[in-house]
Design a protein around this motif. Structure first.
Motif, PDB file in Angstrom:
ATOM      1  N   VAL A 133      95.765  47.206  12.238  1.00 29.39           N
ATOM      2  CA  VAL A 133      96.035  45.834  11.805  1.00 29.39           C
ATOM      3  C   VAL A 133      95.688  46.614   9.932  1.00 29.39           C
ATOM      4  N   PRO A 134      95.678  46.612   9.521  1.00 26.43           N
ATOM      5  CA  PRO A 134      95.320  46.980   8.142  1.00 26.43           C
ATOM      6  C   PRO A 134      93.947  45.825   7.234  1.00 26.43           C
ATOM      7  N   PHE A 135      92.910  45.952   7.252  1.00 25.69           N
ATOM      8  CA  PHE A 135      92.021  44.777   5.376  1.00 25.69           C
ATOM      9  C   PHE A 135      91.171  45.317   5.157  1.00 25.69           C
ATOM     10  N   THR A 136      90.864  45.062   3.998  1.00 25.92           N
ATOM     11  CA  THR A 136      89.897  45.487   3.093  1.00 25.92           C
ATOM     12  C   THR A 136      88.691  44.728   3.188  1.00 25.92           C
ATOM     13  N   VAL A 137      87.479  45.336   3.244  1.00 19.34           N
ATOM     14  CA  VAL A 137      86.172  45.123   3.187  1.00 19.34           C
ATOM     15  C   VAL A 137      85.917  44.551   1.768  1.00 19.34           C
ATOM     16  N   ILE A 138      84.924  43.970   1.546  1.00 19.49           N
ATOM     17  CA  ILE A 138      84.452  43.584  -0.220  1.00 19.49           C
ATOM     18  C   ILE A 138      83.392  43.444  -0.435  1.00 19.49           C
ATOM     19  N   ILE A 139      82.450  44.320  -0.717  1.00 23.69           N
ATOM     20  CA  ILE A 139      81.482  44.623  -1.022  1.00 23.69           C
ATOM     21  C   ILE A 139      81.006  44.326  -2.207  1.00 23.69           C
ATOM     22  N   THR A 140      79.689  42.763  -2.434  1.00 20.27           N
ATOM     23  CA  THR A 140      79.734  41.858  -3.456  1.00 20.27           C
ATOM     24  C   THR A 140      78.517  42.304  -3.830  1.00 20.27           C
ATOM     25  N   SER A 141      77.782  42.523  -5.048  1.00 18.63           N
ATOM     26  CA  SER A 141      76.314  42.410  -5.683  1.00 18.63           C
ATOM     27  C   SER A 141      76.428  41.260  -6.754  1.00 18.63           C
ATOM     28  N   PRO A 142      75.792  41.250  -7.162  1.00 20.18           N
ATOM     29  CA  PRO A 142      75.808  40.004  -8.518  1.00 20.18           C
ATOM     30  C   PRO A 142      76.596  40.206  -9.268  1.00 20.18           C
ATOM     31  N   SER A 143      76.395  41.990  -9.791  1.00 18.19           N
ATOM     32  CA  SER A 143      77.356  42.602 -11.374  1.00 18.19           C
ATOM     33  C   SER A 143      78.455  42.922 -10.616  1.00 18.19           C
ATOM     34  N   ALA A 144      78.881  43.113  -9.695  1.00 21.95           N
ATOM     35  CA  ALA A 144      80.397  43.473  -9.429  1.00 21.95           C
ATOM     36  C   ALA A 144      80.511  44.074  -7.611  1.00 21.95           C
ATOM     37  N   GLU A 145      82.304  44.297  -7.833  1.00 22.97           N
ATOM     38  CA  GLU A 145      82.786  44.182  -7.065  1.00 22.97           C
ATOM     39  C   GLU A 145      83.445  45.194  -6.385  1.00 22.97           C
ATOM     40  N   LEU A 146      83.339  45.745  -5.223  1.00 22.91           N
ATOM     41  CA  LEU A 146      84.041  46.893  -4.809  1.00 22.91           C
ATOM     42  C   LEU A 146      85.009  46.279  -3.451  1.00 22.91           C
ATOM     43  N   GLN A 147      86.285  46.678  -3.612  1.00 24.42           N
ATOM     44  CA  GLN A 147      87.758  46.377  -2.296  1.00 24.42           C
ATOM     45  C   GLN A 147      87.648  48.487  -1.742  1.00 24.42           C
ATOM     46  N   ILE A 148      87.342  47.987  -0.316  1.00 23.61           N
ATOM     47  CA  ILE A 148      87.869  49.661   0.428  1.00 23.61           C
ATOM     48  C   ILE A 148      88.755  49.202   1.433  1.00 23.61           C
ATOM     49  N   PRO A 149      89.747  49.674   1.331  1.00 24.87           N
ATOM     50  CA  PRO A 149      91.273  49.948   2.681  1.00 24.87           C
ATOM     51  C   PRO A 149      90.262  50.308   3.801  1.00 24.87           C
TER      52      PRO A 149
END
Length: 192
Positions: A163-179
């Motif tokens: 099952v593909p999904f995305t891990v979203i890492i957030t900080s107060p100033s930005a967001e990064l998405q890693i499949p």
């Protein structure tokens, strides 16, 4: 330098341009133009001087595009880096309560040179009903840390082996998405 400029370019020339000054002072005495000067064959032949040349236009366009790319990279810069890799060992584990567990290693690097500690959060996209187990993560300036990221999903909710999904890492100033992908076996859930 003790060289004769009439012999053409010489290794001893240090580009001081004293020969140009000397030639001008001598040729002025004879009411003649200087023999050594910064010029071109076209200018010496009397051709009209062009202000806009193709080479100048191409160089200007290249410099402008490089500056635009550099500015875009600075604007799009994310203040942290992150990677999600599957933990070595088992591909998945079926827990006693019927949940399927995948374990990942989450590595985060804070790229800010001068900042207080930054709190990072983790959430998932595309994996409905999943539990995310990870310790809270605070990083100082230019600090890197690797922590376990455990994703649990009820066996009954799984309909495919991968099952593909995305891990979203957030900080107060930005967001990064890693499949990434969630793995399970044919014997779990609704898979046949």
């Amino acid at each position: 330098q003790g060289i004769d400029i009439r012999d053409g370019f010489q290794l001893e020339c240090i580009q001081c341009a004293r020969c140009i000054d000397a030639c001008e002072s001598v040729m002025d005495k004879f009411d003649q133009p200087t023999l050594v000067r910064y010029s071109s064959i076209a200018a010496d032949g009397g051709a009209p001087r062009r202000r806009i040349r193709p080479r100048t236009t191409v160089y200007g366009g290249l410099m402008t595009s490089l500056i635009v790319v550099a500015v875009m990279l600075l604007i799009a810069r994310v203040p942290f880096e992150a990677t999600v890799n599957r933990a070595p060992g088992s591909l998945y584990t079926v827990d006693a309560d019927g949940y399927v567990r995948n374990t990942y290693l989450l590595q985060i690097t804070n790229n800010e040179a001068e900042s207080d500690e930054v709190l990072y959060g983790v959430r998932l996209l595309g994996l409905d009903g999943a539990q995310v187990l990870t310790p809270p993560l605070m990083l100082g300036a230019e600090e890197t840390r690797t922590i376990p990221l455990i994703v649990r999903l009820p066996g009954s909710a799984i309909e495919d082996r991968t099952v593909p999904f995305t891990v979203i890492i957030t900080s107060p100033s930005a967001e990064l998405q890693i499949p990434t992908t969630f793995k399970t076996d044919f014997d779990v859930g609704g898979i046949t």
